[in-house]
Design a protein around this motif. Structure first.
Motif, PDB file in Angstrom:
ATOM      1  N   LEU A   9       0.733  -1.219   0.024  1.00  0.00           N
ATOM      2  CA  LEU A   9      -0.052  -0.033   0.077  1.00  0.00           C
ATOM      3  C   LEU A   9       0.960   1.206  -0.047  1.00  0.00           C
ATOM      4  O   LEU A   9       0.514   2.217  -0.769  1.00  0.00           O
ATOM      5  N   ALA A  10       1.871   1.130   0.760  1.00  0.00           N
ATOM      6  CA  ALA A  10       2.846   2.522   0.798  1.00  0.00           C
ATOM      7  C   ALA A  10       3.317   2.645  -0.481  1.00  0.00           C
ATOM      8  O   ALA A  10       3.804   3.663  -0.726  1.00  0.00           O
ATOM      9  N   GLU A  11       4.035   1.613  -1.214  1.00  0.00           N
ATOM     10  CA  GLU A  11       4.386   1.646  -2.465  1.00  0.00           C
ATOM     11  C   GLU A  11       3.800   2.306  -3.532  1.00  0.00           C
ATOM     12  O   GLU A  11       3.833   3.089  -4.208  1.00  0.00           O
ATOM     13  N   LEU A  12       2.305   1.853  -3.328  1.00  0.00           N
ATOM     14  CA  LEU A  12       1.523   2.557  -4.530  1.00  0.00           C
ATOM     15  C   LEU A  12       1.309   3.706  -4.131  1.00  0.00           C
ATOM     16  O   LEU A  12       0.644   4.651  -5.059  1.00  0.00           O
ATOM     17  N   ALA A  13       0.919   4.275  -2.802  1.00  0.00           N
ATOM     18  CA  ALA A  13       0.911   5.864  -2.454  1.00  0.00           C
ATOM     19  C   ALA A  13       2.148   6.448  -2.674  1.00  0.00           C
ATOM     20  O   ALA A  13       1.790   7.647  -3.297  1.00  0.00           O
ATOM     21  N   GLU A  14       3.039   5.883  -2.795  1.00  0.00           N
ATOM     22  CA  GLU A  14       4.372   6.664  -3.340  1.00  0.00           C
ATOM     23  C   GLU A  14       4.425   6.769  -4.735  1.00  0.00           C
ATOM     24  O   GLU A  14       4.582   7.763  -5.326  1.00  0.00           O
ATOM     25  N   ALA A  15       3.932   5.760  -5.197  1.00  0.00           N
ATOM     26  CA  ALA A  15       3.842   5.839  -6.901  1.00  0.00           C
ATOM     27  C   ALA A  15       2.898   6.953  -7.393  1.00  0.00           C
ATOM     28  O   ALA A  15       3.056   7.596  -8.185  1.00  0.00           O
ATOM     29  N   ALA A  16       1.725   7.098  -6.727  1.00  0.00           N
ATOM     30  CA  ALA A  16       0.804   8.030  -6.873  1.00  0.00           C
ATOM     31  C   ALA A  16       1.331   9.503  -6.787  1.00  0.00           C
ATOM     32  O   ALA A  16       1.367  10.360  -7.588  1.00  0.00           O
ATOM     33  N   VAL A  17       2.000   9.607  -5.760  1.00  0.00           N
ATOM     34  CA  VAL A  17       2.793  11.019  -5.412  1.00  0.00           C
ATOM     35  C   VAL A  17       3.690  11.335  -6.486  1.00  0.00           C
ATOM     36  O   VAL A  17       3.736  12.352  -6.994  1.00  0.00           O
ATOM     37  N   LEU A  18       4.367  10.322  -7.027  1.00  0.00           N
ATOM     38  CA  LEU A  18       5.486  10.508  -8.037  1.00  0.00           C
ATOM     39  C   LEU A  18       4.926  11.156  -9.268  1.00  0.00           C
ATOM     40  O   LEU A  18       5.409  11.748 -10.195  1.00  0.00           O
ATOM     41  N   GLU A  19       3.561  10.585  -9.437  1.00  0.00           N
ATOM     42  CA  GLU A  19       2.827  11.194 -10.737  1.00  0.00           C
ATOM     43  C   GLU A  19       1.801  12.420 -10.569  1.00  0.00           C
ATOM     44  O   GLU A  19       0.992  12.559 -11.193  1.00  0.00           O
ATOM     45  N   GLY A  20       2.162  13.018  -9.346  1.00  0.00           N
ATOM     46  CA  GLY A  20       1.314  14.269  -9.217  1.00  0.00           C
ATOM     47  C   GLY A  20      -0.192  13.749  -8.461  1.00  0.00           C
ATOM     48  O   GLY A  20      -0.988  14.637  -8.787  1.00  0.00           O
TER      49      GLY A  20
ATOM     50  N   VAL B 259      -2.781  11.809  -5.606  1.00  0.00           N
ATOM     51  CA  VAL B 259      -2.704  11.144  -4.218  1.00  0.00           C
ATOM     52  C   VAL B 259      -3.721   9.854  -4.259  1.00  0.00           C
ATOM     53  O   VAL B 259      -4.497  10.082  -4.972  1.00  0.00           O
ATOM     54  N   LEU B 260      -3.055   8.902  -3.550  1.00  0.00           N
ATOM     55  CA  LEU B 260      -4.175   7.837  -3.317  1.00  0.00           C
ATOM     56  C   LEU B 260      -4.863   7.417  -2.201  1.00  0.00           C
ATOM     57  O   LEU B 260      -3.896   7.497  -1.108  1.00  0.00           O
ATOM     58  N   HIS B 261      -5.891   7.412  -1.969  1.00  0.00           N
ATOM     59  CA  HIS B 261      -6.878   7.213  -0.646  1.00  0.00           C
ATOM     60  C   HIS B 261      -6.936   5.886  -0.511  1.00  0.00           C
ATOM     61  O   HIS B 261      -7.725   5.172  -1.307  1.00  0.00           O
ATOM     62  N   PHE B 262      -7.050   5.455   0.665  1.00  0.00           N
ATOM     63  CA  PHE B 262      -7.344   3.776   1.064  1.00  0.00           C
ATOM     64  C   PHE B 262      -8.439   4.189   2.023  1.00  0.00           C
ATOM     65  O   PHE B 262      -8.238   4.437   3.175  1.00  0.00           O
ATOM     66  N   PRO B 263      -9.580   3.882   1.553  1.00  0.00           N
ATOM     67  CA  PRO B 263     -10.956   3.965   2.495  1.00  0.00           C
ATOM     68  C   PRO B 263     -10.878   3.052   3.443  1.00  0.00           C
ATOM     69  O   PRO B 263     -10.328   1.750   3.173  1.00  0.00           O
TER      70      PRO B 263
END
Ligand SMILES: Cc1cc2nc3c(=O)[nH]c(=O)nc-3n(C[C@H](O)[C@H](O)[C@H](O)COP(=O)(O)O)c2cc1C
Length: 287
Positions: free
Chosen positions: A151-162, A164-168
């Motif tokens: 989950l942390a890797e996915l969130a970081e990947a989203a940040v790199l692409e400008g 944010v990834l939200h996990f409900p």
């Protein structure tokens, strides 16, 4: 301006445009991107003189009833753009992206210029290798928890692409599943939507649309909403138990990033779009 904000310097000598068969391979990678109903709503134009590839939305492949505002078209074209960037980078050229380069041509969504020689990073190579392996999974996932590191890797990947990834959390996920069921029911009540759906889904297809072989089972309790692609075939597709606690994720653009030069110049991250690890673990991360 901070040194860190400056774009990377390009070498003075730009190599020649790659041969047509190599450019074709780059476009093939782009077209392996996901799209709603597999409409593949994109068009590419190659300008060899300027070593630029234009990416436009294809109006003949838009879903007037399922996607009246073209949101899914933008998501699909964004995914195709990511694949194209990765393919160019792994082919040894720096992809320089301009989003919406011409206000007079609203269908022209991006242009990618093949700039100087480029040595792709390990992350870009991993991601590029995942392009052909990625597929939509319509089968149930296991009940295994998605590891926090993923989950942390996915969130970081989203940040790199400008983004944010939200996990409900649990309650919010339940509310979202309920909303998805209601949306599916409302959409399905529209005969024009159903006619459009039957145009793109069913049968054996190998170019576009969703073939029967790619469809998945339904949840007997109806608690995990799935799009009803072929209402006449419920028996044929069967039923299956879906995961008890599905893990959802929602991506959103960061408003502050809307004016930045665009995703073309960020290093790619292996978690972005790399569904291989998730498929391998069969953990429940749904989109
Ligand atoms: C914006 C968007 C919306 C999608 N919505 C659904 C959906 O509601 N249900 C579904 O099963 N697949 C959905 N998909 C997946 C597409 O059907 C899938 O990408 C397409 O059929 C191509 O197959 P592939 O992903 O295996 O390459 C969606 C894809 C995109 C890009």
């Amino acid at each position: 301006m901070d040194q860190a904000d400056l774009p990377p310097a390009e070498p003075a000598v730009v190599p020649e445009c790659p041969p047509p068969e190599v450019v074709e391979g780059l476009l093939r990678s782009a077209t392996l991107a996901p799209s709603m109903h597999n409409t593949q709503p994109w068009q590419f134009r190659v300008l060899r003189d300027s070593q630029t590839i234009e990416l436009s939305a294809d109006p003949s492949r838009m879903l007037r009833h399922a996607d009246p505002d073209g949101r899914a078209v933008h998501i699909a074209c964004g995914a195709a753009l990511l694949n194209l960037r990765l393919a160019i980078a792994v082919a040894g050229r720096q992809p320089v992206v301009r989003l919406l380069p011409d206000a007079g041509q609203p269908l022209l969504l991006a242009e990618v210029r093949l700039a100087g020689r480029y040595r792709p990073g390990e992350m870009e190579s991993e991601l590029q290798a995942a392009i052909a392996a990625r597929h939509t999974n319509r089968q149930p996932f296991s009940n295994r928890r998605v590891p926090p590191g993923v989950l942390a890797e996915l969130a970081e990947a989203a940040v790199l692409e400008g983004a944010v990834l939200h996990f409900p959390g649990h309650d919010e996920t339940a509310r979202l599943l309920h909303l998805a069921s209601e949306a599916e029911r409302d959409q399905f009540a529209d005969p024009a939507y159903r006619a459009e759906l039957s145009h793109w889904v069913g049968g054996s297809r190998d170019r576009d649309g969703v073939p029967d072989s790619a469809l998945g089972p339904r949840d007997p309790m109806g608690e995990t909403p799935t799009r009803d692609f072929t209402p006449a075939q419920h028996e044929a597709l069967g039923y299956a138990w879906f995961e008890e606690s599905p893990r959802g994720a929602g991506a959103a653009a960061r408003p502050a990033d809307c004016h930045r030069p665009g995703p073309g110049n960020h290093p790619a991250h292996p978690a972005a779009g790399n569904h291989r690890c998730l498929d391998g673990q069969r953990s429940g991360l749904r989109h």
